[in-house]
Design an enzyme around this catalytic site. Structure first.
Site, short mmCIF file in Angstrom:
data_model
loop_
_atom_site.label_atom_id
_atom_site.label_comp_id
_atom_site.label_asym_id
_atom_site.label_seq_id
_atom_site.Cartn_x
_atom_site.Cartn_y
_atom_site.Cartn_z
N ASN A 10 0.88 -1.18 0.00
CA ASN A 10 0.00 0.00 0.00
C ASN A 10 0.91 1.22 0.00
O ASN A 10 1.44 1.60 1.04
CB ASN A 10 -0.90 -0.03 1.25
N LYS A 12 0.26 4.30 -0.50
CA LYS A 12 -0.34 5.55 -0.01
C LYS A 12 0.02 6.71 -0.97
O LYS A 12 0.17 6.47 -2.16
CB LYS A 12 0.09 5.82 1.43
N HIS A 95 -9.79 1.71 4.68
CA HIS A 95 -8.52 1.99 5.34
C HIS A 95 -8.72 3.10 6.38
O HIS A 95 -9.46 4.05 6.14
CB HIS A 95 -7.46 2.40 4.32
N GLU A 97 -7.02 5.53 7.26
CA GLU A 97 -6.70 6.90 6.82
C GLU A 97 -7.86 7.50 6.02
O GLU A 97 -8.11 8.70 6.08
CB GLU A 97 -5.38 6.89 6.02
N GLU A 165 -5.98 -3.93 10.80
CA GLU A 165 -4.96 -2.88 10.87
C GLU A 165 -5.23 -1.99 12.08
O GLU A 165 -5.97 -1.00 11.96
CB GLU A 165 -4.99 -2.04 9.61
N GLY A 171 2.22 2.93 10.58
CA GLY A 171 3.22 3.98 10.38
C GLY A 171 3.95 4.40 11.64
O GLY A 171 4.66 5.40 11.64
N SER A 211 2.96 -1.47 10.48
CA SER A 211 4.40 -1.57 10.75
C SER A 211 4.99 -2.95 10.48
O SER A 211 5.91 -3.39 11.16
CB SER A 211 4.71 -1.12 12.18
#
Ligand code: PGA
Length: 252
Positions: A10, A12, A95, A97, A165, A171, A211
């Site tokens: 991914n 991003k 996701h 985000e 996730e 991250g 991560s």
């Protein structure tokens, strides 16, 4: 093993077109060693046609998001049909985000999954709790809400994979422990079984994301309910992503 193994990059909002092309070229020598692992690169929409032309054939193309609408007056959106037309096979929905920054609700995530399915795309649904939710002891109820609101609106064949996730692990360099990831993956599989039956649940790939890197990946892949990984930061480097995908292959 009755479930597919999935290594999903991914990217991003990262990389130029030139960098995307170089990534594809650098990954090409690794791809033949990954037979048996479904390897997917999810990239910004703008990069997808270039990647379709430059990724090795065995590597699948994925989108990071999709519109909840079919077509028409939705400025800035990219439809599922457009993605399919560009050679995309996979799409991520839900996701964290997108939930946090673009206001994606459970209802909108369901609509996105429906559009993806109508266009023949394979959907990865992401679920995950924030640190506050975990500390408040509401992890299970948050995950159940996120999962069930989508499952109950889809047919069993309309979801290709789930990704756990935890938001606090994305991250941050602080991955969940394999024990935590395994426990959640099993819990999610149990919820799928309740809605779609044991057989579908036993065949649905469940990924861990947050991560994941070339050092910790194998620990997750050793977990009986974890069938792969959704990899952000470490996937920007084709060599690191290659190591992760090879670790997944090694579990066969
Ligand atoms: P990360 O991102 O690997 O950089 O933590 C994972 C994801 O958000 O899919």
């Amino acid at each position: 093993m009755q479930r597919i193994s999935l290594a999903v990059a991914n990217w991003k909002m990262n990389g130029t077109l030139a960098e995307a092309k170089r990534w594809a070229e650098d990954f090409a020598p690794v791809a033949p060693a990954l037979e048996g692992v479904e390897t997917v690169v999810c990239a910004p929409a703008l990069h997808l046609p270039l990647l379709h032309a430059s990724l090795p054939e065995s590597v699948r193309l994925g989108a990071e998001d999709v519109s909840a609408y079919t077509n028409g007056a939705h400025t800035g959106d990219v439809s599922a049909a457009m993605l399919a037309d560009a050679g995309v096979d996979w799409v991520i929905v839900g996701h964290s985000e997108r939930r946090a920054e673009a206001g994606d609700t459970d209802e909108r995530v369901l609509e996105k999954a429906r559009r993806a399915s109508e266009a023949g795309l394979s959907t990865i649904l992401c679920v995950g709790e924030t640190l506050e939710e975990r500390r408040a002891g509401s992890t299970e109820s948050v995950l159940e809400r996120q999962l069930v609101s989508v499952l109950s609106g889809l047919k069993p064949g309309e979801l290709a994979a789930l990704a756990y996730e935890p938001v606090w692990a994305i991250g941050t360099g602080e991955a969940a422990s394999p024990e935590t990831a395994q426990a959640v993956a099993r819990h999610l599989r149990g919820l799928v079984a309740r809605h779609w039956g044991e057989e579908r649940a036993a065949r649905l790939p469940v990924l861990y994301g947050g991560s994941v890197n070339e050092k910790n990946a194998a620990q997750f892949f050793a977990c009986p309910d974890i069938d792969g990984a959704l990899v952000g930061g470490a996937s920007l480097d084709p060599e690191r992503f290659g190591h992760i995908a090879k670790a997944l292959k090694a579990r066969h």
